[in-house]
Design a protein around this motif. Structure first.
Motif, mmCIF file in Angstrom:
data_model
loop_
_atom_site.group_PDB
_atom_site.id
_atom_site.type_symbol
_atom_site.label_atom_id
_atom_site.label_comp_id
_atom_site.label_asym_id
_atom_site.label_seq_id
_atom_site.Cartn_x
_atom_site.Cartn_y
_atom_site.Cartn_z
ATOM 1 N N PHE A 1 5.708 3.000 36.577
ATOM 2 C CA PHE A 1 5.535 3.730 37.828
ATOM 3 C C PHE A 1 6.208 5.187 37.529
ATOM 4 O O PHE A 1 5.452 6.275 38.068
ATOM 5 N N ARG A 2 7.114 5.293 36.826
ATOM 6 C CA ARG A 2 7.901 6.693 36.482
ATOM 7 C C ARG A 2 6.899 7.278 35.945
ATOM 8 O O ARG A 2 6.731 8.702 36.025
ATOM 9 N N LYS A 3 6.304 6.930 34.655
ATOM 10 C CA LYS A 3 5.498 7.660 33.969
ATOM 11 C C LYS A 3 4.149 8.204 34.854
ATOM 12 O O LYS A 3 3.816 9.173 34.552
ATOM 13 N N PHE A 4 3.636 7.343 35.724
ATOM 14 C CA PHE A 4 2.634 7.738 36.625
ATOM 15 C C PHE A 4 3.111 8.948 37.735
ATOM 16 O O PHE A 4 2.415 9.994 37.436
ATOM 17 N N ILE A 5 4.154 8.812 38.149
ATOM 18 C CA ILE A 5 4.892 10.120 39.116
ATOM 19 C C ILE A 5 5.054 11.175 38.074
ATOM 20 O O ILE A 5 4.700 12.302 38.583
ATOM 21 N N GLU A 6 5.721 11.159 36.969
ATOM 22 C CA GLU A 6 6.093 12.321 36.207
ATOM 23 C C GLU A 6 4.589 13.001 35.813
ATOM 24 O O GLU A 6 4.498 13.990 35.604
ATOM 25 N N ASP B 1 3.069 7.504 24.198
ATOM 26 C CA ASP B 1 2.675 8.900 23.622
ATOM 27 C C ASP B 1 1.487 9.522 24.349
ATOM 28 O O ASP B 1 1.472 10.916 24.203
ATOM 29 N N GLU B 2 0.661 8.588 25.034
ATOM 30 C CA GLU B 2 -0.592 9.317 25.669
ATOM 31 C C GLU B 2 -0.287 9.316 27.074
ATOM 32 O O GLU B 2 0.591 8.477 27.591
ATOM 33 N N PRO B 3 -0.933 10.175 27.927
ATOM 34 C CA PRO B 3 -0.598 10.197 29.195
ATOM 35 C C PRO B 3 -1.108 8.914 29.792
ATOM 36 O O PRO B 3 -2.267 8.237 29.384
ATOM 37 N N PHE B 4 -0.419 8.274 31.105
ATOM 38 C CA PHE B 4 -0.658 7.088 31.534
ATOM 39 C C PHE B 4 -2.103 6.795 32.023
ATOM 40 O O PHE B 4 -2.862 6.038 31.567
ATOM 41 N N SER B 5 -2.676 8.029 32.759
ATOM 42 C CA SER B 5 -3.945 7.737 33.469
ATOM 43 C C SER B 5 -5.112 7.759 32.166
ATOM 44 O O SER B 5 -5.882 7.088 32.255
ATOM 45 N N LYS B 6 -4.804 8.563 31.081
ATOM 46 C CA LYS B 6 -5.666 8.443 29.989
ATOM 47 C C LYS B 6 -5.692 6.954 29.503
ATOM 48 O O LYS B 6 -7.000 6.630 29.206
ATOM 49 N N VAL B 7 -4.980 6.531 29.320
ATOM 50 C CA VAL B 7 -4.754 5.110 28.678
ATOM 51 C C VAL B 7 -5.479 3.921 29.538
ATOM 52 O O VAL B 7 -6.172 3.142 29.189
ATOM 53 N N VAL B 8 -5.018 4.316 31.060
ATOM 54 C CA VAL B 8 -5.532 3.370 31.924
ATOM 55 C C VAL B 8 -7.261 3.422 31.866
ATOM 56 O O VAL B 8 -7.995 2.474 31.790
#
Ligand SMILES: Cc1cc2nc3c(=O)[nH]c(=O)nc-3n(C[C@H](O)[C@H](O)[C@H](O)COP(=O)(O)OP(=O)(O)OC[C@H]3O[C@@H](n4cnc5c(N)ncnc54)[C@H](O)[C@@H]3O)c2cc1C
Length: 388
Positions: free
Chosen positions: A198-203, A354-361
């Motif tokens: 969740f923290r990664k998503f908001i950041e 290492d990668e943005p959360f959204s890109k990985v999803v």
């Protein structure tokens, strides 16, 4: 000693640290963002209190008389603004509001000041209720809360505790006896998500919008309750909105279920009787009016005599109708079902380092922008047809 519980089973309730009389239990956070107890062996006196409190070693209930066959209600709050601002039909707000008016204390989950985490707190005010309302779909830090609740109970105060079923079971383990002044609410739980994710998503959003977050509203209803909207506001006045098709947080949780705590695959708090006095959820699967679809509908599973008392005290706030357990389970299989561990979990947690959360999803889901646009168009057409 509590360290005999495996990481597959520990629910992260933190009751063991609260009960330890010598402060021998602290917590470590693993690379998935979940916390686990760590014992300072040199301090441990072997009293065994952590074991008797642990809800994994023994499932603790509101009462030995909790109903095997709960009473089931379709419920929503009469006030549309409260309902809009809640997650389902504002069952929680209506019960908590009535409880406060009777001089009680409420205990529930609030966002941390930076909106990137959550913890439990106690309040006796309507301002506190406004922070506690709204569901945060990741694990809340409950360190210290059980001790504070017991102090209130021992001083004769009435307390309404709300948390995940495992946290409620932990509270009953901690207090160790039936208190007439303790009331509890849990919720139907798909499984609890990683606070780190969740923290990664908001950041990531803060970076994209180049501003700090000032509000998060999960299951925002601006485009309807079943749309599972995520709304985030920023200090610079900008606003993010995503939904079950376009939002990476909702997709990673609701459809992929990829960062749910491992112990949820083995959840022991789902059978009947349930843990708390009332279990709350969304009443999915009914035929809704347009108004219900916009503002949301709750299901209440009333599991005990105290649950009946709570609902009766809040009844003036609600529109209510008795329904069957079969209807509730049909629309909401997670009342009984357990989540499965996603086969790509290891890869997911490795990649988000290492990668943005959204890109990985999106890459793991096999989704791209044009696919999501097509899905959005299809879903809008379906909604228009349904409303005719
Ligand atoms: C992780 C999670 C999974 C869920 N899965 C399902 C599901 O599969 N099916 C379903 O029908 N319902 C599910 N729910 C419950 C549902 O989303 C709503 O929480 C519930 O219907 C209450 O809505 P409300 O409008 O009455 O109250 P709200 O205003 O949303 O109040 C929610 C209450 O829950 C407490 N709370 C909020 N977030 C947390 C948290 N992270 N940890 C502990 N307590 C918290 C708050 O303290 C508050 O007391 C889930 C909830 C959570 C937190």
């Amino acid at each position: 000693m509590i360290d005999k519980i495996s990481r597959q089973d520990c629910v992260g309730c933190k009751a063991c640290g609260d009960i330890c009389p010598v402060g021998a239990i602290t917590y470590d956070t693993d690379k998935e963002g979940f916390w686990f107890p760590k014992i300072k062996k040199d301090l441990c006196v072997g009293c065994g209190l952590c074991d008797t409190t642990c809800p994994v070693l023994e499932c603790h209930y509101a009462s030995s008389e909790n109903y095997r066959d709960p009473k089931v209600y379709k419920v929503y709050h009469k006030d549309k603004e409260i309902r809009y601002n809640s997650t389902s039909g504002a069952l929680y707000y209506g019960l908590a509001d009535a409880f406060l008016k009777n001089g009680g204390y409420i205990v529930g989950c609030v966002y941390d000041d930076d909106w990137k985490g959550a913890h439990h707190m106690i309040s006796s005010t309507c301002d506190g209720l406004k922070k506690i309302m709204r569901t945060k779909y990741f694990q809340s830090d409950t360190e210290g809360i059980y001790k504070q609740v017991k102090n209130l109970l021992d001083s004769g105060k009435k307390v309404l505790f709300c948390g995940a079923p495992c946290q409620v079971s932990a509270l009953y383990g901690y207090v160790g006896k039936e208190y007439e002044n303790l009331y509890t609410l849990d919720f139907i739980c798909l499984g609890i998500n990683s606070p780190l994710v969740f923290r990664k998503f908001i950041e990531e959003l803060e970076k994209k919008y180049n501003s700090e977050v000032t509000e998060v509203h999960l299951k925002n209803k601006s485009r309807g309750w079943p749309n599972l909207g995520t709304m985030v506001r920023f200090q610079n006045g900008r606003k993010y909105y995503g939904n079950k098709i376009t939002d990476p947080w909702v997709n990673s949780y609701v459809s992929m279920r990829i960062h749910i705590r491992r112990s949820c695959a083995n959840c022991r708090y789902k059978s009947f009787p349930r843990i708390a006095d009332i279990s709350m959820g969304d009443f999915w699967g009914l035929k809704y009016t347009a108004e219900e679809e916009k503002y949301g509908v709750s299901v209440a599973l009333v599991n005990s005599r105290k649950g009946e008392e709570l609902l009766k005290n809040g009844a003036d706030n609600f529109v209510m109708e008795e329904r069957t357990l079969g209807e509730a389970i049909k629309g909401n299989p997670m009342i009984e079902g357990r989540v499965k561990i996603h086969s790509g979990r290891e890869e997911f947690f490795k990649r988000i380092e290492d990668e943005p959360f959204s890109k990985v999803v999106w890459s793991m889901k096999g989704s791209n922008k044009s696919k999501r646009l097509m899905e959005t168009i299809k879903s809008s057409v379906k909604t228009v047809i349904k409303r005719r």
